[in-house]
Design a protein around this motif. Structure first.
Motif, PDB file in Angstrom:
ATOM      1  N   ASN A 130     -11.157  -3.467  45.919  1.00  0.00           N
ATOM      2  CA  ASN A 130     -10.793  -3.863  44.556  1.00  0.00           C
ATOM      3  C   ASN A 130     -11.085  -2.748  43.566  1.00  0.00           C
ATOM      4  OD1 ASN A 130      -9.882  -6.362  45.354  1.00  0.00           O
ATOM      5  ND2 ASN A 130     -11.827  -7.361  45.015  1.00  0.00           N
ATOM      6  N   ALA A 131     -12.198  -2.065  43.766  1.00  0.00           N
ATOM      7  CA  ALA A 131     -12.533  -0.954  42.879  1.00  0.00           C
ATOM      8  C   ALA A 131     -11.511   0.171  43.015  1.00  0.00           C
ATOM      9  CB  ALA A 131     -13.940  -0.435  43.193  1.00  0.00           C
ATOM     10  N   LEU A 132     -11.005   0.371  44.219  1.00  0.00           N
ATOM     11  CA  LEU A 132      -9.971   1.391  44.432  1.00  0.00           C
ATOM     12  C   LEU A 132      -8.738   1.111  43.576  1.00  0.00           C
ATOM     13  CD1 LEU A 132      -9.839   2.247  48.226  1.00  0.00           C
ATOM     14  CD2 LEU A 132     -10.023   3.839  46.338  1.00  0.00           C
ATOM     15  N   HIS A 133      -8.383  -0.163  43.447  1.00  0.00           N
ATOM     16  CA  HIS A 133      -7.207  -0.523  42.663  1.00  0.00           C
ATOM     17  C   HIS A 133      -7.440  -0.358  41.156  1.00  0.00           C
ATOM     18  CE1 HIS A 133      -4.584  -1.813  45.827  1.00  0.00           C
ATOM     19  NE2 HIS A 133      -5.564  -2.504  46.382  1.00  0.00           N
ATOM     20  N   MET A 134      -8.676  -0.144  40.777  1.00  0.00           N
ATOM     21  CA  MET A 134      -8.988   0.000  39.351  1.00  0.00           C
ATOM     22  C   MET A 134      -9.019   1.467  38.907  1.00  0.00           C
ATOM     23  SD  MET A 134     -11.909  -2.922  39.175  1.00  0.00           S
ATOM     24  CE  MET A 134     -11.911  -3.216  37.422  1.00  0.00           C
ATOM     25  N   ILE A 135      -8.836   2.382  39.854  1.00  0.00           N
ATOM     26  CA  ILE A 135      -8.859   3.798  39.487  1.00  0.00           C
ATOM     27  C   ILE A 135      -7.449   4.365  39.528  1.00  0.00           C
ATOM     28  CG2 ILE A 135     -11.251   4.085  40.274  1.00  0.00           C
ATOM     29  CD1 ILE A 135     -10.198   5.505  42.765  1.00  0.00           C
ATOM     30  N   ASN A 136      -7.313   5.546  39.020  1.00  0.00           N
ATOM     31  CA  ASN A 136      -6.046   6.264  38.950  1.00  0.00           C
ATOM     32  C   ASN A 136      -5.351   6.284  40.315  1.00  0.00           C
ATOM     33  OD1 ASN A 136      -4.383   8.699  39.302  1.00  0.00           O
ATOM     34  ND2 ASN A 136      -5.028   9.207  37.227  1.00  0.00           N
ATOM     35  N   THR A 137      -4.020   6.150  40.341  1.00  0.00           N
ATOM     36  CA  THR A 137      -3.295   6.093  41.614  1.00  0.00           C
ATOM     37  C   THR A 137      -3.399   7.398  42.402  1.00  0.00           C
ATOM     38  OG1 THR A 137      -1.232   6.678  40.506  1.00  0.00           O
ATOM     39  CG2 THR A 137      -1.646   4.337  40.878  1.00  0.00           C
ATOM     40  N   ASP A 138      -3.468   8.541  41.723  1.00  0.00           N
ATOM     41  CA  ASP A 138      -3.663   9.802  42.445  1.00  0.00           C
ATOM     42  C   ASP A 138      -5.013   9.792  43.154  1.00  0.00           C
ATOM     43  OD1 ASP A 138      -1.229  10.914  41.783  1.00  0.00           O
ATOM     44  OD2 ASP A 138      -2.007  12.007  40.050  1.00  0.00           O
ATOM     45  N   TYR A 139      -6.020   9.240  42.502  1.00  0.00           N
ATOM     46  CA  TYR A 139      -7.339   9.125  43.115  1.00  0.00           C
ATOM     47  C   TYR A 139      -7.273   8.199  44.333  1.00  0.00           C
ATOM     48  CZ  TYR A 139      -9.329  11.016  38.727  1.00  0.00           C
ATOM     49  OH  TYR A 139      -9.648  11.779  37.638  1.00  0.00           O
ATOM     50  N   GLN A 140      -6.564   7.073  44.169  1.00  0.00           N
ATOM     51  CA  GLN A 140      -6.426   6.119  45.275  1.00  0.00           C
ATOM     52  C   GLN A 140      -5.816   6.784  46.499  1.00  0.00           C
ATOM     53  OE1 GLN A 140      -4.226   2.553  44.276  1.00  0.00           O
ATOM     54  NE2 GLN A 140      -5.145   2.487  42.238  1.00  0.00           N
ATOM     55  N   ASP A 141      -4.736   7.515  46.278  1.00  0.00           N
ATOM     56  CA  ASP A 141      -4.037   8.159  47.395  1.00  0.00           C
ATOM     57  C   ASP A 141      -4.932   9.180  48.088  1.00  0.00           C
ATOM     58  OD1 ASP A 141      -1.819   6.662  46.768  1.00  0.00           O
ATOM     59  OD2 ASP A 141      -0.789   8.293  45.715  1.00  0.00           O
ATOM     60  N   ALA A 142      -5.614   9.986  47.302  1.00  0.00           N
ATOM     61  CA  ALA A 142      -6.482  11.018  47.886  1.00  0.00           C
ATOM     62  C   ALA A 142      -7.606  10.380  48.702  1.00  0.00           C
ATOM     63  CB  ALA A 142      -7.051  11.915  46.788  1.00  0.00           C
ATOM     64  N   ILE A 143      -8.265   9.385  48.140  1.00  0.00           N
ATOM     65  CA  ILE A 143      -9.354   8.692  48.841  1.00  0.00           C
ATOM     66  C   ILE A 143      -8.834   8.037  50.114  1.00  0.00           C
ATOM     67  CG2 ILE A 143     -10.819   6.620  48.723  1.00  0.00           C
ATOM     68  CD1 ILE A 143     -12.178   8.836  47.350  1.00  0.00           C
ATOM     69  N   TYR A 144      -7.698   7.368  50.011  1.00  0.00           N
ATOM     70  CA  TYR A 144      -7.159   6.670  51.173  1.00  0.00           C
ATOM     71  C   TYR A 144      -6.866   7.638  52.312  1.00  0.00           C
ATOM     72  CZ  TYR A 144      -4.420   3.773  54.217  1.00  0.00           C
ATOM     73  OH  TYR A 144      -3.970   3.116  55.338  1.00  0.00           O
ATOM     74  N   LEU A 145      -6.183   8.714  51.998  1.00  0.00           N
ATOM     75  CA  LEU A 145      -5.798   9.646  53.056  1.00  0.00           C
ATOM     76  C   LEU A 145      -7.007  10.360  53.664  1.00  0.00           C
ATOM     77  CD1 LEU A 145      -2.567  11.208  51.541  1.00  0.00           C
ATOM     78  CD2 LEU A 145      -2.734   9.527  53.375  1.00  0.00           C
ATOM     79  N   VAL A 146      -7.934  10.800  52.824  1.00  0.00           N
ATOM     80  CA  VAL A 146      -9.072  11.575  53.315  1.00  0.00           C
ATOM     81  C   VAL A 146     -10.097  10.690  54.023  1.00  0.00           C
ATOM     82  CG1 VAL A 146     -11.017  13.018  52.600  1.00  0.00           C
ATOM     83  CG2 VAL A 146      -8.755  13.434  51.644  1.00  0.00           C
ATOM     84  N   TYR A 147     -10.405   9.534  53.449  1.00  0.00           N
ATOM     85  CA  TYR A 147     -11.488   8.724  54.002  1.00  0.00           C
ATOM     86  C   TYR A 147     -11.026   7.591  54.916  1.00  0.00           C
ATOM     87  CZ  TYR A 147     -14.481  11.393  51.000  1.00  0.00           C
ATOM     88  OH  TYR A 147     -15.148  12.421  50.415  1.00  0.00           O
ATOM     89  N   PHE A 148      -9.898   6.988  54.634  1.00  0.00           N
ATOM     90  CA  PHE A 148      -9.449   5.881  55.473  1.00  0.00           C
ATOM     91  C   PHE A 148      -8.561   6.355  56.615  1.00  0.00           C
ATOM     92  CE2 PHE A 148     -10.560   3.843  51.486  1.00  0.00           C
ATOM     93  CZ  PHE A 148     -11.299   2.750  51.905  1.00  0.00           C
TER      94      PHE A 148
END
Length: 185
Positions: free
Chosen positions: A123-141
């Motif tokens: 849920n916190a991921l959805h509250m941050i900038n979409t560029d941040y979401q994409d970077a976090i998702y690809l690198v960490y998930f």
């Protein structure tokens, strides 16, 4: 050569089981990634199928500069962006479709995010900038390197490092605001 590339090469040589292995390995993660763009699980599933169809048709486009997974996610992202461009021209959505989309999204999240900690982070991921979401998702998930994520997001490696740093800071701020802080961030 990574597993995806070896399976893809087998498919190119005529072994249909290579494509089946690729779908098994990457389909669910690709759907989840694409859902982050289109916010509709049904459309994300269709886009993932379209992505696999595209790699079947355009067989010579894979260059082994990065992993097969990186290339697959890049193709999928491009398909999602094309879809969103087409959809921005027509905005009418029946209310029943919106209800079904919300139910589909809730069901997917319940399956994937089983415990409360993961839900709060999600849920916190959805509250941050979409560029941040994409970077976090690809690198960490998706466990992509900064270089691979840079290819998918059409940015350079330094930008991805900056995005992930800023994303972690933004996530930390959101989680602290909700009185949920994990030292890993």
């Amino acid at each position: 050569m990574d597993n995806g590339a070896s399976s893809y090469h087998r498919f190119l040589e005529g072994d249909e089981s290579g494509l089946e292995e690729l779908v098994e390995m990457y389909n669910d993660n690709l759907i989840f990634f694409l859902n982050g763009y289109v916010n509709n699980i049904t459309v994300a599933e269709d886009l993932a199928a379209e992505t696999f169809f595209e790699i079947m048709v355009h067989k010579n486009h894979f260059k082994e500069i990065f992993s097969f997974k990186t290339w697959l996610f890049k193709v999928g992202r491009n398909n999602a962006i094309d879809y969103l461009r087409k959809q921005s021209r027509t905005r009418l959505t029946p209310i029943e479709d919106v209800k079904n989309e919300l139910l589909d999204k809730c069901n997917l999240e319940d399956i994937i995010l089983k415990d409360e900690r993961k839900r709060r982070i999600h849920n916190a991921l959805h509250m941050i900038n979409t560029d941040y979401q994409d970077a976090i998702y690809l690198v960490y998930f998706e466990d992509m390197s900064y270089d691979e994520a840079a290819v998918v997001l059409k940015k350079n490696t330094k930008q991805i490092k900056n995005l992930t740093y800023r994303a972690k800071q933004a996530l930390k701020a959101v989680l602290e605001k909700e009185d949920f802080f994990d030292e890993r961030f």
